[in-house]
Design an enzyme around this catalytic site. Structure first.
Site, PDB file in Angstrom:
ATOM      1  N   ILE A  12       0.836  -1.209   0.000  1.00 46.76           N
ATOM      2  CA  ILE A  12       0.000   0.000   0.000  1.00 46.76           C
ATOM      3  C   ILE A  12       0.868   1.256   0.000  1.00 46.76           C
ATOM      4  CG2 ILE A  12      -1.977   1.169   1.060  1.00 46.76           C
ATOM      5  CD1 ILE A  12      -2.600  -1.452   2.527  1.00 46.76           C
ATOM      6  N   ASP A  33      12.203   2.970   4.307  1.00 43.84           N
ATOM      7  CA  ASP A  33      11.794   1.559   4.394  1.00 43.84           C
ATOM      8  C   ASP A  33      13.002   0.690   4.741  1.00 43.84           C
ATOM      9  OD1 ASP A  33       9.161  -0.060   2.893  1.00 43.84           O
ATOM     10  OD2 ASP A  33      10.935  -1.204   3.461  1.00 43.84           O
ATOM     11  N   THR A 125      -5.839  -0.661  10.747  1.00 39.76           N
ATOM     12  CA  THR A 125      -6.608  -1.708  10.084  1.00 39.76           C
ATOM     13  C   THR A 125      -7.941  -1.962  10.778  1.00 39.76           C
ATOM     14  OG1 THR A 125      -6.608  -4.097   9.693  1.00 39.76           O
ATOM     15  CG2 THR A 125      -5.186  -3.336  11.446  1.00 39.76           C
ATOM     16  N   ASP A 126      -8.907  -2.478  10.008  1.00 41.42           N
ATOM     17  CA  ASP A 126     -10.193  -2.854  10.625  1.00 41.42           C
ATOM     18  C   ASP A 126     -10.023  -4.036  11.579  1.00 41.42           C
ATOM     19  OD1 ASP A 126      -9.780  -4.854   8.732  1.00 41.42           O
ATOM     20  OD2 ASP A 126     -11.695  -4.578   7.692  1.00 41.42           O
ATOM     21  N   GLU A 127      -8.885  -4.737  11.478  1.00 43.95           N
ATOM     22  CA  GLU A 127      -8.685  -5.913  12.343  1.00 43.95           C
ATOM     23  C   GLU A 127      -8.606  -5.545  13.824  1.00 43.95           C
ATOM     24  OE1 GLU A 127      -6.078  -9.028  11.241  1.00 43.95           O
ATOM     25  OE2 GLU A 127      -6.373  -8.719   9.102  1.00 43.95           O
ATOM     26  N   TYR A 153      -0.861 -10.025  15.227  1.00 42.60           N
ATOM     27  CA  TYR A 153      -0.773  -8.870  14.313  1.00 42.60           C
ATOM     28  C   TYR A 153      -1.766  -7.782  14.717  1.00 42.60           C
ATOM     29  CZ  TYR A 153      -2.135  -6.020  10.306  1.00 42.60           C
ATOM     30  OH  TYR A 153      -2.477  -4.956   9.502  1.00 42.60           O
ATOM     31  N   LYS A 157      -1.214  -3.899  16.136  1.00 40.30           N
ATOM     32  CA  LYS A 157      -1.725  -2.688  15.472  1.00 40.30           C
ATOM     33  C   LYS A 157      -2.619  -1.892  16.425  1.00 40.30           C
ATOM     34  CE  LYS A 157      -1.371  -1.575  11.667  1.00 40.30           C
ATOM     35  NZ  LYS A 157      -0.356  -0.701  11.007  1.00 40.30           N
ATOM     36  N   LYS A 192      -0.446 -13.011   0.373  1.00 39.28           N
ATOM     37  CA  LYS A 192      -1.817 -12.647   0.738  1.00 39.28           C
ATOM     38  C   LYS A 192      -2.801 -13.305  -0.233  1.00 39.28           C
ATOM     39  CE  LYS A 192      -0.238  -9.777   3.945  1.00 39.28           C
ATOM     40  NZ  LYS A 192      -0.192  -8.335   3.902  1.00 39.28           N
ATOM     41  N   LEU A 193      -4.066 -13.424   0.216  1.00 37.99           N
ATOM     42  CA  LEU A 193      -5.043 -14.251  -0.514  1.00 37.99           C
ATOM     43  C   LEU A 193      -5.074 -14.017  -2.032  1.00 37.99           C
ATOM     44  CD1 LEU A 193      -7.480 -16.335  -0.246  1.00 37.99           C
ATOM     45  CD2 LEU A 193      -8.915 -14.314  -0.363  1.00 37.99           C
ATOM     46  N   ARG A 274      -6.912 -21.285   9.606  1.00 30.12           N
ATOM     47  CA  ARG A 274      -6.015 -20.389  10.355  1.00 30.12           C
ATOM     48  C   ARG A 274      -6.432 -20.402  11.828  1.00 30.12           C
ATOM     49  NH1 ARG A 274      -5.934 -14.246   8.273  1.00 30.12           N
ATOM     50  NH2 ARG A 274      -4.262 -14.978   6.922  1.00 30.12           N
TER      51      ARG A 274
HETATM   52  P1  NAD Z   1       3.479  -4.822   3.381  1.00 33.33           P
HETATM   53  O1  NAD Z   1       3.839  -5.960   4.270  1.00 33.33           O
HETATM   54  O2  NAD Z   1       3.239  -5.068   1.940  1.00 33.33           O
HETATM   55  O3  NAD Z   1       4.613  -3.685   3.473  1.00 33.33           O
HETATM   56  C1  NAD Z   1       5.190  -3.295   4.656  1.00 33.33           C
HETATM   57  C2  NAD Z   1       6.404  -2.436   4.333  1.00 33.33           C
HETATM   58  O4  NAD Z   1       6.968  -1.986   5.582  1.00 33.33           O
HETATM   59  C3  NAD Z   1       7.512  -3.174   3.602  1.00 33.33           C
HETATM   60  O5  NAD Z   1       8.021  -2.377   2.556  1.00 33.33           O
HETATM   61  C4  NAD Z   1       8.577  -3.383   4.661  1.00 33.33           C
HETATM   62  O6  NAD Z   1       9.914  -3.449   4.146  1.00 33.33           O
HETATM   63  C5  NAD Z   1       8.370  -2.170   5.536  1.00 33.33           C
HETATM   64  N1  NAD Z   1       8.854  -2.373   6.912  1.00 33.33           N
HETATM   65  C6  NAD Z   1       8.614  -3.430   7.720  1.00 33.33           C
HETATM   66  N2  NAD Z   1       9.251  -3.281   8.894  1.00 33.33           N
HETATM   67  C7  NAD Z   1       9.891  -2.071   8.832  1.00 33.33           C
HETATM   68  C8  NAD Z   1      10.699  -1.344   9.748  1.00 33.33           C
HETATM   69  N3  NAD Z   1      10.999  -1.840  10.954  1.00 33.33           N
HETATM   70  N4  NAD Z   1      11.174  -0.141   9.369  1.00 33.33           N
HETATM   71  C9  NAD Z   1      10.893   0.375   8.127  1.00 33.33           C
HETATM   72  N5  NAD Z   1      10.143  -0.300   7.223  1.00 33.33           N
HETATM   73  C10 NAD Z   1       9.641  -1.499   7.577  1.00 33.33           C
HETATM   74  O7  NAD Z   1       2.223  -4.149   4.068  1.00 33.33           O
HETATM   75  P2  NAD Z   1       0.918  -3.504   3.404  1.00 33.33           P
HETATM   76  O8  NAD Z   1      -0.054  -4.564   3.111  1.00 33.33           O
HETATM   77  O9  NAD Z   1       1.339  -2.557   2.350  1.00 33.33           O
HETATM   78  O10 NAD Z   1       0.352  -2.688   4.661  1.00 33.33           O
HETATM   79  C11 NAD Z   1       0.820  -1.368   4.933  1.00 33.33           C
HETATM   80  C12 NAD Z   1       0.148  -0.849   6.171  1.00 33.33           C
HETATM   81  O11 NAD Z   1      -1.261  -0.861   5.990  1.00 33.33           O
HETATM   82  C13 NAD Z   1       0.400  -1.704   7.408  1.00 33.33           C
HETATM   83  O12 NAD Z   1       0.576  -0.840   8.500  1.00 33.33           O
HETATM   84  C14 NAD Z   1      -0.843  -2.536   7.565  1.00 33.33           C
HETATM   85  O13 NAD Z   1      -1.070  -2.851   8.923  1.00 33.33           O
HETATM   86  C15 NAD Z   1      -1.894  -1.589   7.048  1.00 33.33           C
HETATM   87  N6  NAD Z   1      -3.076  -2.206   6.420  1.00 33.33           N
HETATM   88  C16 NAD Z   1      -2.956  -3.141   5.443  1.00 33.33           C
HETATM   89  C17 NAD Z   1      -4.098  -3.636   4.816  1.00 33.33           C
HETATM   90  C18 NAD Z   1      -3.998  -4.652   3.726  1.00 33.33           C
HETATM   91  O14 NAD Z   1      -5.038  -5.149   3.269  1.00 33.33           O
HETATM   92  N7  NAD Z   1      -2.826  -5.012   3.223  1.00 33.33           N
HETATM   93  C19 NAD Z   1      -5.355  -3.175   5.212  1.00 33.33           C
HETATM   94  C20 NAD Z   1      -5.447  -2.224   6.234  1.00 33.33           C
HETATM   95  C21 NAD Z   1      -4.294  -1.724   6.810  1.00 33.33           C
HETATM   96  O1  DAU Z   2      -8.510  -6.284   7.058  1.00 25.46           O
HETATM   97  C1  DAU Z   2      -7.281  -5.663   6.858  1.00 25.46           C
HETATM   98  C2  DAU Z   2      -6.164  -6.695   6.899  1.00 25.46           C
HETATM   99  O2  DAU Z   2      -6.270  -7.459   5.711  1.00 25.46           O
HETATM  100  C3  DAU Z   2      -4.792  -6.059   7.039  1.00 25.46           C
HETATM  101  O3  DAU Z   2      -4.710  -5.415   8.274  1.00 25.46           O
HETATM  102  C4  DAU Z   2      -3.692  -7.121   6.905  1.00 25.46           C
HETATM  103  O4  DAU Z   2      -2.422  -6.497   6.915  1.00 25.46           O
HETATM  104  C5  DAU Z   2      -3.890  -7.856   5.605  1.00 25.46           C
HETATM  105  O5  DAU Z   2      -2.918  -8.878   5.470  1.00 25.46           O
HETATM  106  C6  DAU Z   2      -5.285  -8.459   5.528  1.00 25.46           C
HETATM  107  O6  DAU Z   2      -5.456  -9.508   6.517  1.00 25.46           O
HETATM  108  P1  DAU Z   2      -6.209 -10.879   6.192  1.00 25.46           P
HETATM  109  O7  DAU Z   2      -5.768 -11.909   7.155  1.00 25.46           O
HETATM  110  O8  DAU Z   2      -7.667 -10.650   6.023  1.00 25.46           O
HETATM  111  O9  DAU Z   2      -5.614 -11.145   4.711  1.00 25.46           O
HETATM  112  P2  DAU Z   2      -5.062 -12.472   3.988  1.00 25.46           P
HETATM  113  O10 DAU Z   2      -4.850 -12.115   2.553  1.00 25.46           O
HETATM  114  O11 DAU Z   2      -3.949 -13.103   4.729  1.00 25.46           O
HETATM  115  O12 DAU Z   2      -6.319 -13.448   4.080  1.00 25.46           O
HETATM  116  C7  DAU Z   2      -7.587 -13.070   3.574  1.00 25.46           C
HETATM  117  C8  DAU Z   2      -8.549 -14.212   3.865  1.00 25.46           C
HETATM  118  O13 DAU Z   2      -8.182 -15.344   3.060  1.00 25.46           O
HETATM  119  C9  DAU Z   2      -8.509 -14.700   5.302  1.00 25.46           C
HETATM  120  O14 DAU Z   2      -9.823 -15.061   5.707  1.00 25.46           O
HETATM  121  C10 DAU Z   2      -7.621 -15.948   5.262  1.00 25.46           C
HETATM  122  C11 DAU Z   2      -7.880 -16.492   3.867  1.00 25.46           C
HETATM  123  N1  DAU Z   2      -6.744 -17.199   3.214  1.00 25.46           N
HETATM  124  C12 DAU Z   2      -5.551 -16.549   3.155  1.00 25.46           C
HETATM  125  C13 DAU Z   2      -4.468 -17.157   2.549  1.00 25.46           C
HETATM  126  C14 DAU Z   2      -3.125 -16.450   2.489  1.00 25.46           C
HETATM  127  C15 DAU Z   2      -6.934 -18.457   2.645  1.00 25.46           C
HETATM  128  O15 DAU Z   2      -8.026 -19.022   2.696  1.00 25.46           O
HETATM  129  N2  DAU Z   2      -5.845 -19.055   2.054  1.00 25.46           N
HETATM  130  C16 DAU Z   2      -4.613 -18.465   1.998  1.00 25.46           C
HETATM  131  O16 DAU Z   2      -3.664 -19.102   1.452  1.00 25.46           O
END
Ligand code: NAD
Ligand code: DAU
Length: 337
Positions: A12, A33, A125-127, A153, A157, A192-193, A274
């Site tokens: 993101i 980063d 995050t909504d989590e 996790y 957060k 991720k999924l 999970r």
């Molecule tokens: P990501 O895992 O793809 O990226 C995380 C980045 O942070 C990476 O580039 C990593 O190198 C960097 N990083 C990790 N540890 C670090 C440190 N100690 N110092 C500096 N950089 C560091 O994560 P993402 O999916 O892009 O999520 C970004 C943010 O958004 C997170 O805070 C996550 O909790 C939040 N978020 C993610 C989602 C989602 O669906 N992916 C949804 C809601 C919120």
């Molecule tokens: O809701 C926001 C969150 O969404 C963020 O805060 C997290 O950083 C982000 O990783 C994501 O968390 P989830 O656990 O929801 O995402 P993930 O992609 O890991 O999994 C999505 C759903 O799919 C979850 O119900 C678990 C399931 N899953 C995931 C994987 C990786 C599977 O069924 N099979 C898989 O192999």
């Protein structure tokens, strides 16, 4: 205007760097980063030569580095995306999640305090709200929903969010927090999924669905998350929390079946669930809609098509990831599942 975007080499954060540089041509953007396994400079390749962009490799838990970057760069705004973000990894080993997500946030808050920053924005995050039951589609997370976390996790957060609020109340630090639902789109790491299923289907590997695949997530196209954060930075009220989501709920099974349909290939394999698996996430985005006039531009049917096309067009990006250390990760997580 000078912004530090932490975690900008991740999914993101990377999309946000591109968004900012496109939208605000006069802003200076610094990506800070650590480049963990999830950070990838390939995602920033096209902006590396942009005069308004700078990349700094640094760890947000490293106080000396962070303070010296702030002294040198004097940013106006810090947007903190840097985090360990994968729930399954947090179940395997929570330690680094506490270090980065909690201590790292505290170091950034201290640096922001010292440098009298104009705004610290925490990407949350909504989590942090826990989960909702599957049989109550009428329930949604609002900003008033109590914090009630499930995984290491989400607990890390939530702890960070509380610290951010404490720095506002105690020290008057100008903060905002956004809590977003599941993102998808370009540069999404294939653990991720959605990207995992696309990559596996294209490589003729089974598609591992946890449990019965009935868990529900509320999917948001990543660019819509970026536009929401940009609005909060410019028009949001200091001290406030904003939920971000777009009413795009799908069961995991529906998501995977859509990917199979779009690609014309892919075979589901149901695997062990999970631990502590959250059942349903669903955001009520009324506050950001009413106060900031934000609405998502991309619905799931359109966004998933764009995402799949991006993975088809950018095979080198994800193939170089899954050909390396990722294979050990995959074997560990899915080998005996
Ligand atoms: P990501 O895992 O793809 O990226 C995380 C980045 O942070 C990476 O580039 C990593 O190198 C960097 N990083 C990790 N540890 C670090 C440190 N100690 N110092 C500096 N950089 C560091 O994560 P993402 O999916 O892009 O999520 C970004 C943010 O958004 C997170 O805070 C996550 O909790 C939040 N978020 C993610 C989602 C989602 O669906 N992916 C949804 C809601 C919120
Ligand atoms: O809701 C926001 C969150 O969404 C963020 O805060 C997290 O950083 C982000 O990783 C994501 O968390 P989830 O656990 O929801 O995402 P993930 O992609 O890991 O999994 C999505 C759903 O799919 C979850 O119900 C678990 C399931 N899953 C995931 C994987 C990786 C599977 O069924 N099979 C898989 O192999």
């Amino acid at each position: 205007m000078k912004l530090i975007v932490t975690g900008g080499a991740g999914f993101i954060g990377g999309n946000f760097v591109h968004y900012l540089l496109n939208k605000h041509k006069d802003y200076e953007v610094i990506c800070l980063d650590k480049l963990t396994y999830a950070g990838n400079l390939e995602s920033l390749k096209s902006v590396m030569s942009n005069q308004n962009f700078k990349f700094i490799r640094g760890d947000i838990t490293d106080r000396d580095t962070i303070f010296s970057v702030f002294t040198q760069e004097r940013p106006n705004i810090v947007v903190n995306f840097a985090a360990e973000s994968h729930v399954d990894r947090s179940i395997e080993d929570p330690s680094i999640f506490l270090q980065t997500n909690v201590i790292g946030t505290q170091v950034l808050l201290d640096a922001c305090r010292k440098h009298r920053i104009d705004r610290f924005h925490q990407v949350s995050t909504d989590e942090v709200y826990g989960d909702l039951p599957l049989d109550r589609p009428d329930l949604f997370f609002t900003e008033e929903t109590p914090i009630h976390t499930s995984s290491p996790y989400s607990a890390s957060k939530a702890a960070a969010d509380l610290l951010v609020q404490a720095y506002h109340r105690t020290y008057g630090l100008p903060i905002t927090i956004s809590r977003c639902s599941n993102n998808y789109g370009p540069y999404h790491f294939p653990e991720k999924l959605i990207p995992l299923m696309i990559a596996n289907a294209l490589n003729d590997k089974p598609l591992p669905v946890y449990g019965k695949g009935e868990n529900i997530r509320d999917w948001l196209y990543v660019e819509d998350h970026c536009s929401a954060i940009d609005l909060i930075l410019h028009k949001g009220t200091v001290g406030e929390i904003y939920n971000i989501g777009g009413h795009n709920e799908r069961t995991n099974l529906e998501v995977v079946q859509t990917i199979i349909r779009e690609l014309g290939k892919g075979k589901i394999q149901f695997v062990k669930d999970r631990a502590g698996h959250d059942l349903r996430y669903a955001i009520n985005p009324n506050k950001i809609h009413k106060e900031l006039n934000w609405l998502p531009a991309t619905n799931f049917d359109e966004g998933i098509k764009k995402t799949i096309q991006w993975y088809l067009d950018n095979r080198f990006w994800w193939e170089s990831i899954i050909s390396g250390e990722y294979q050990n990760y995959y074997e560990k997580m899915y080998g005996n599942r």
